[in-house]
Design a protein around this motif. Structure first.
Motif, PDB file in Angstrom:
ATOM      1  N   THR A   1       0.955  -1.092   0.039  1.00  0.00           N
ATOM      2  CA  THR A   1       0.045  -0.068  -0.012  1.00  0.00           C
ATOM      3  C   THR A   1       0.772   1.224  -0.078  1.00  0.00           C
ATOM      4  OG1 THR A   1      -0.386  -0.262   2.555  1.00  0.00           O
ATOM      5  CG2 THR A   1      -2.054  -1.231   1.289  1.00  0.00           C
ATOM      6  N   ALA A   2       2.139   1.247   0.246  1.00  0.00           N
ATOM      7  CA  ALA A   2       2.877   2.191   0.002  1.00  0.00           C
ATOM      8  C   ALA A   2       3.242   2.720  -1.209  1.00  0.00           C
ATOM      9  CB  ALA A   2       4.483   1.911   0.904  1.00  0.00           C
ATOM     10  N   ASP A   3       3.113   1.797  -2.039  1.00  0.00           N
ATOM     11  CA  ASP A   3       3.024   2.017  -3.539  1.00  0.00           C
ATOM     12  C   ASP A   3       2.117   2.898  -3.849  1.00  0.00           C
ATOM     13  OD1 ASP A   3       4.416   1.802  -6.112  1.00  0.00           O
ATOM     14  OD2 ASP A   3       3.125   0.147  -6.613  1.00  0.00           O
ATOM     15  N   GLU A   4       2.452   3.944  -4.824  1.00  0.00           N
ATOM     16  CA  GLU A   4       1.467   4.724  -5.458  1.00  0.00           C
ATOM     17  C   GLU A   4       0.637   4.027  -6.275  1.00  0.00           C
ATOM     18  OE1 GLU A   4      -0.718   8.169  -6.074  1.00  0.00           O
ATOM     19  OE2 GLU A   4       0.802   7.973  -4.578  1.00  0.00           O
ATOM     20  N   ALA A   5       0.991   3.239  -7.312  1.00  0.00           N
ATOM     21  CA  ALA A   5       0.195   2.483  -8.142  1.00  0.00           C
ATOM     22  C   ALA A   5      -0.724   1.497  -7.679  1.00  0.00           C
ATOM     23  CB  ALA A   5       0.932   1.463  -9.127  1.00  0.00           C
ATOM     24  N   THR A   6      -0.254   0.856  -6.489  1.00  0.00           N
ATOM     25  CA  THR A   6      -1.237   0.279  -5.565  1.00  0.00           C
ATOM     26  C   THR A   6      -2.422   0.882  -5.038  1.00  0.00           C
ATOM     27  OG1 THR A   6       0.378  -1.185  -4.933  1.00  0.00           O
ATOM     28  CG2 THR A   6      -1.388  -1.520  -3.559  1.00  0.00           C
ATOM     29  N   ARG A   7      -2.178   2.058  -4.287  1.00  0.00           N
ATOM     30  CA  ARG A   7      -3.109   3.003  -3.869  1.00  0.00           C
ATOM     31  C   ARG A   7      -4.203   3.299  -4.777  1.00  0.00           C
ATOM     32  NH1 ARG A   7       1.310   5.258  -1.083  1.00  0.00           N
ATOM     33  NH2 ARG A   7       1.277   6.878  -2.279  1.00  0.00           N
ATOM     34  N   LEU A   8      -3.671   3.751  -6.159  1.00  0.00           N
ATOM     35  CA  LEU A   8      -4.595   4.012  -7.169  1.00  0.00           C
ATOM     36  C   LEU A   8      -5.443   2.960  -7.463  1.00  0.00           C
ATOM     37  CD1 LEU A   8      -5.312   6.169  -9.203  1.00  0.00           C
ATOM     38  CD2 LEU A   8      -3.735   5.221 -10.863  1.00  0.00           C
ATOM     39  N   ARG A   9      -5.035   1.745  -7.454  1.00  0.00           N
ATOM     40  CA  ARG A   9      -5.959   0.539  -7.725  1.00  0.00           C
ATOM     41  C   ARG A   9      -6.642   0.243  -6.507  1.00  0.00           C
ATOM     42  NH1 ARG A   9      -2.037  -4.695  -8.508  1.00  0.00           N
ATOM     43  NH2 ARG A   9      -4.032  -5.669  -8.786  1.00  0.00           N
ATOM     44  N   CYS A  10      -6.566   0.577  -5.360  1.00  0.00           N
ATOM     45  CA  CYS A  10      -7.528   0.427  -4.053  1.00  0.00           C
ATOM     46  C   CYS A  10      -8.454   1.694  -4.482  1.00  0.00           C
ATOM     47  CB  CYS A  10      -6.720   0.571  -3.086  1.00  0.00           C
ATOM     48  SG  CYS A  10      -5.547  -1.009  -2.494  1.00  0.00           S
ATOM     49  N   SER A  11      -8.174   2.676  -4.746  1.00  0.00           N
ATOM     50  CA  SER A  11      -9.200   3.932  -5.118  1.00  0.00           C
ATOM     51  C   SER A  11      -9.938   3.506  -6.128  1.00  0.00           C
ATOM     52  CB  SER A  11      -8.200   5.096  -5.087  1.00  0.00           C
ATOM     53  OG  SER A  11      -9.283   5.998  -5.394  1.00  0.00           O
ATOM     54  N   VAL A  12      -9.614   3.018  -7.134  1.00  0.00           N
ATOM     55  CA  VAL A  12     -10.348   2.757  -8.425  1.00  0.00           C
ATOM     56  C   VAL A  12     -11.190   1.542  -7.819  1.00  0.00           C
ATOM     57  CG1 VAL A  12     -10.466   1.766 -10.588  1.00  0.00           C
ATOM     58  CG2 VAL A  12      -8.954   3.370 -10.042  1.00  0.00           C
ATOM     59  N   ALA A  13     -10.976   0.596  -7.215  1.00  0.00           N
ATOM     60  CA  ALA A  13     -11.800  -0.500  -6.733  1.00  0.00           C
ATOM     61  C   ALA A  13     -12.914   0.113  -5.827  1.00  0.00           C
ATOM     62  CB  ALA A  13     -11.028  -1.489  -6.157  1.00  0.00           C
ATOM     63  N   ALA A  14     -12.689   1.013  -5.058  1.00  0.00           N
ATOM     64  CA  ALA A  14     -13.566   1.373  -3.908  1.00  0.00           C
ATOM     65  C   ALA A  14     -14.592   2.355  -4.418  1.00  0.00           C
ATOM     66  CB  ALA A  14     -12.907   2.424  -2.820  1.00  0.00           C
ATOM     67  N   VAL A  15     -14.188   3.381  -5.321  1.00  0.00           N
ATOM     68  CA  VAL A  15     -15.310   4.091  -6.214  1.00  0.00           C
ATOM     69  C   VAL A  15     -16.127   3.081  -7.229  1.00  0.00           C
ATOM     70  CG1 VAL A  15     -15.536   5.725  -8.139  1.00  0.00           C
ATOM     71  CG2 VAL A  15     -13.730   5.928  -6.327  1.00  0.00           C
ATOM     72  N   GLN A  16     -15.523   2.179  -7.709  1.00  0.00           N
ATOM     73  CA  GLN A  16     -16.279   1.330  -8.632  1.00  0.00           C
ATOM     74  C   GLN A  16     -17.446   0.315  -7.639  1.00  0.00           C
ATOM     75  OE1 GLN A  16     -13.245  -1.229 -10.516  1.00  0.00           O
ATOM     76  NE2 GLN A  16     -13.252   0.125 -12.222  1.00  0.00           N
ATOM     77  N   LEU A  17     -17.058  -0.189  -6.565  1.00  0.00           N
ATOM     78  CA  LEU A  17     -17.922  -0.853  -5.805  1.00  0.00           C
ATOM     79  C   LEU A  17     -19.057   0.200  -5.077  1.00  0.00           C
ATOM     80  CD1 LEU A  17     -15.706  -3.246  -4.001  1.00  0.00           C
ATOM     81  CD2 LEU A  17     -17.256  -3.846  -5.468  1.00  0.00           C
ATOM     82  N   ARG A  18     -18.644   1.328  -4.703  1.00  0.00           N
ATOM     83  CA  ARG A  18     -19.515   2.096  -4.191  1.00  0.00           C
ATOM     84  C   ARG A  18     -20.538   2.581  -5.135  1.00  0.00           C
ATOM     85  NH1 ARG A  18     -23.188   3.887  -2.479  1.00  0.00           N
ATOM     86  NH2 ARG A  18     -23.592   5.713  -0.907  1.00  0.00           N
ATOM     87  N   ARG A  19     -20.249   2.676  -6.642  1.00  0.00           N
ATOM     88  CA  ARG A  19     -21.084   3.131  -7.655  1.00  0.00           C
ATOM     89  C   ARG A  19     -21.958   1.836  -7.764  1.00  0.00           C
ATOM     90  NH1 ARG A  19     -22.913   2.035 -12.147  1.00  0.00           N
ATOM     91  NH2 ARG A  19     -21.565   0.132 -11.924  1.00  0.00           N
ATOM     92  N   LEU A  20     -21.368   0.593  -7.759  1.00  0.00           N
ATOM     93  CA  LEU A  20     -22.344  -0.475  -7.928  1.00  0.00           C
ATOM     94  C   LEU A  20     -23.552  -0.667  -7.063  1.00  0.00           C
ATOM     95  CD1 LEU A  20     -22.688  -3.164  -9.650  1.00  0.00           C
ATOM     96  CD2 LEU A  20     -21.100  -4.253  -8.112  1.00  0.00           C
ATOM     97  N   PHE A  21     -23.145  -0.322  -5.825  1.00  0.00           N
ATOM     98  CA  PHE A  21     -24.008  -0.424  -4.636  1.00  0.00           C
ATOM     99  C   PHE A  21     -24.890   0.908  -5.097  1.00  0.00           C
ATOM    100  CE2 PHE A  21     -20.468  -2.200  -2.073  1.00  0.00           C
ATOM    101  CZ  PHE A  21     -20.608  -3.285  -2.233  1.00  0.00           C
ATOM    102  N   ALA A  22     -24.756   1.894  -5.298  1.00  0.00           N
ATOM    103  CA  ALA A  22     -25.721   2.914  -5.648  1.00  0.00           C
ATOM    104  C   ALA A  22     -26.655   2.463  -6.715  1.00  0.00           C
ATOM    105  CB  ALA A  22     -24.850   4.200  -5.737  1.00  0.00           C
ATOM    106  N   GLU A  23     -26.151   1.854  -7.970  1.00  0.00           N
ATOM    107  CA  GLU A  23     -26.821   1.512  -9.026  1.00  0.00           C
ATOM    108  C   GLU A  23     -27.975   0.690  -8.707  1.00  0.00           C
ATOM    109  OE1 GLU A  23     -25.984  -1.733 -12.493  1.00  0.00           O
ATOM    110  OE2 GLU A  23     -24.762  -0.224 -12.476  1.00  0.00           O
ATOM    111  N   ASN A  24     -28.062   0.042  -7.590  1.00  0.00           N
ATOM    112  CA  ASN A  24     -29.301  -0.846  -7.579  1.00  0.00           C
ATOM    113  C   ASN A  24     -30.106  -0.217  -6.340  1.00  0.00           C
ATOM    114  OD1 ASN A  24     -28.432  -3.345  -8.796  1.00  0.00           O
ATOM    115  ND2 ASN A  24     -26.548  -3.129  -7.467  1.00  0.00           N
ATOM    116  N   ASP A  25     -30.052   1.073  -6.282  1.00  0.00           N
ATOM    117  CA  ASP A  25     -30.966   1.628  -5.091  1.00  0.00           C
ATOM    118  C   ASP A  25     -32.111   2.333  -5.901  1.00  0.00           C
ATOM    119  OD1 ASP A  25     -29.141   1.343  -2.988  1.00  0.00           O
ATOM    120  OD2 ASP A  25     -28.260   3.388  -3.124  1.00  0.00           O
ATOM    121  N   ASP A  26     -33.249   1.996  -5.068  1.00  0.00           N
ATOM    122  CA  ASP A  26     -34.334   2.668  -5.660  1.00  0.00           C
ATOM    123  C   ASP A  26     -34.597   4.080  -5.579  1.00  0.00           C
ATOM    124  OD1 ASP A  26     -37.137   2.995  -6.970  1.00  0.00           O
ATOM    125  OD2 ASP A  26     -38.025   1.697  -5.540  1.00  0.00           O
ATOM    126  N   VAL A  27     -34.185   4.887  -6.478  1.00  0.00           N
ATOM    127  CA  VAL A  27     -34.066   6.611  -6.233  1.00  0.00           C
ATOM    128  C   VAL A  27     -35.006   7.205  -7.342  1.00  0.00           C
ATOM    129  CG1 VAL A  27     -32.282   6.574  -4.764  1.00  0.00           C
ATOM    130  CG2 VAL A  27     -32.001   6.478  -7.004  1.00  0.00           C
TER     131      VAL A  27
END
Length: 356
Positions: free
Chosen positions: A221-247
């Motif tokens: 996690t000290a590697d910048e590329a790894t942190r970027l991968r983690c950030s991308v994964a977090a945003v993608q998962l959060r968007r996926l959860f929001a996609e299935n909300d009834d709004v």
């Protein structure tokens, strides 16, 4: 069983009953008691009604129209008048009165779909016969009462049974429709569950290699590329959860979810929205949000997100601090145009979809 099937079956049975009654029971009575031309005219009129209805049944046509049924009922009541007035004195409701019961069956035959009209026609028929009985005199009142009660009660009983069959058929049809609707909802729910599972599996499939590398200490996690991968994964998962909300506004809801993840990382994000909510298909929403999500995942300090909706176009744009290399983009539908550029530490990305 549908209403049409109930009426069609009932009319077929009534055609047989009327034919047998007229041929086997009433014709011998008419021949044995000489009543003159009026009685035979009534018999011929009734036979013509039977022939018409039988032809209708054999041809498999729909029920007679209201006008046609009214005309047939009028002919039948005319036959009743002719046959009743042709009876000898004191013969009403006796062996020579061949028409009383037969006319009731004819009225049932032509008016079975219209119970109110049938009851009114039967009442008119019975009232006229009773009036003639009282006018002619010399008849047996007890016998007349038995004949009237037995004939009309049986015919009204057939009418009641027909209405019961109609009610049961409608209840069965309603139950079948509710069963089919429940099955359809069940299938749709299963399909939705499968789609959700596949969507989550797809996102987790992109996340699992990252988790495996972290667990095996292949990356740090000290590697910048790894942190970027983690950030991308977090945003993608959060968007996926929001996609299935009834709004009410799914697109804005998904954008806000991605912004929330970036703000939790310390990124200062401003979101500008213009235009009213427009229905956007799920695949198109994914393609519109994905470039912005990648930019926010890579953003280091500030970002500006804008959502523009017009009558003909939906546009999502972002300007953010970003490294020289962005995460790779996935497949984009042909209906969505994406433009992304990185220059002087800023990433500019825009996704557009034309509504028509």
């Amino acid at each position: 069983m549908t209403d049409h099937a109930v009426f069609a079956t009932t009319r077929r049975v009534l055609v047989v009953v009327v034919f047998a009654t007229q041929l086997v029971l009433t014709l011998p009575s008419l021949v044995a008691h000489h009543q003159g031309p009026a009685a035979w005219a009534a018999y011929v009129l009734l036979t013509s009604v039977l022939a018409f209805v039988a032809g209708h049944v054999v041809a498999g046509r729909a029920e007679p129209s209201a006008g046609c049924a009214g005309a047939l009922a009028a002919v039948t009541l005319t036959s009743s008048v002719l046959a009743t007035t042709a009876l000898p004195a004191g013969a009403s409701f006796g062996p020579a009165d061949w028409a009383f019961g037969l006319v009731g069956w004819y009225l049932l035959l032509v008016l079975v779909e219209r119970p109110a009209a049938l009851v009114a026609a039967l009442a008119a028929h019975v009232c006229f016969c009773v009036a003639w009985f009282l006018h002619a005199g010399n008849g047996d009142a007890g016998t007349a009462g038995v004949v009237i009660l037995s004939g009309t009660s049986f015919q009204l009983g057939v009418l009641v049974m027909t209405r019961v069959l109609l009610r049961d058929g409608r209840l069965a049809a309603r139950a079948a429709a509710e069963h089919d609707a429940a099955r359809t909802r069940e299938v749709l729910a299963r399909q939705r569950e499968q789609d959700l599972r596949e969507g989550f599996e797809g996102q987790l499939g992109a996340l699992l290699p990252l988790l495996a590398d972290l667990a095996d200490e292949v990356v740090s996690t000290a590697d910048e590329a790894t942190r970027l991968r983690c950030s991308v994964a977090a945003v993608q998962l959060r968007r996926l959860f929001a996609e299935n909300d009834d709004v009410p506004d799914p697109l804005l809801h998904e954008l806000t979810a991605c912004v929330d993840v970036a703000e939790r990382r310390g990124v200062v994000v401003s979101l500008a929205v213009s235009g009213t909510a427009t229905p956007v298909p799920t695949e198109v929403r994914r393609a519109l949000v994905a470039p912005m999500a990648r930019a926010l995942a890579a953003a280091g300090g500030r970002a500006k997100v804008s959502l523009l909706r017009t009558a003909t176009e939906v546009r999502v744009a972002v300007v953010a601090d970003a490294p020289d290399v962005l995460p790779e983009a996935g497949d984009v539908p042909a209906s969505v145009l994406v433009e992304t550029s990185v220059h002087s530490g800023l990433v500019r990305s825009e996704a557009r979809w034309r509504t028509r």
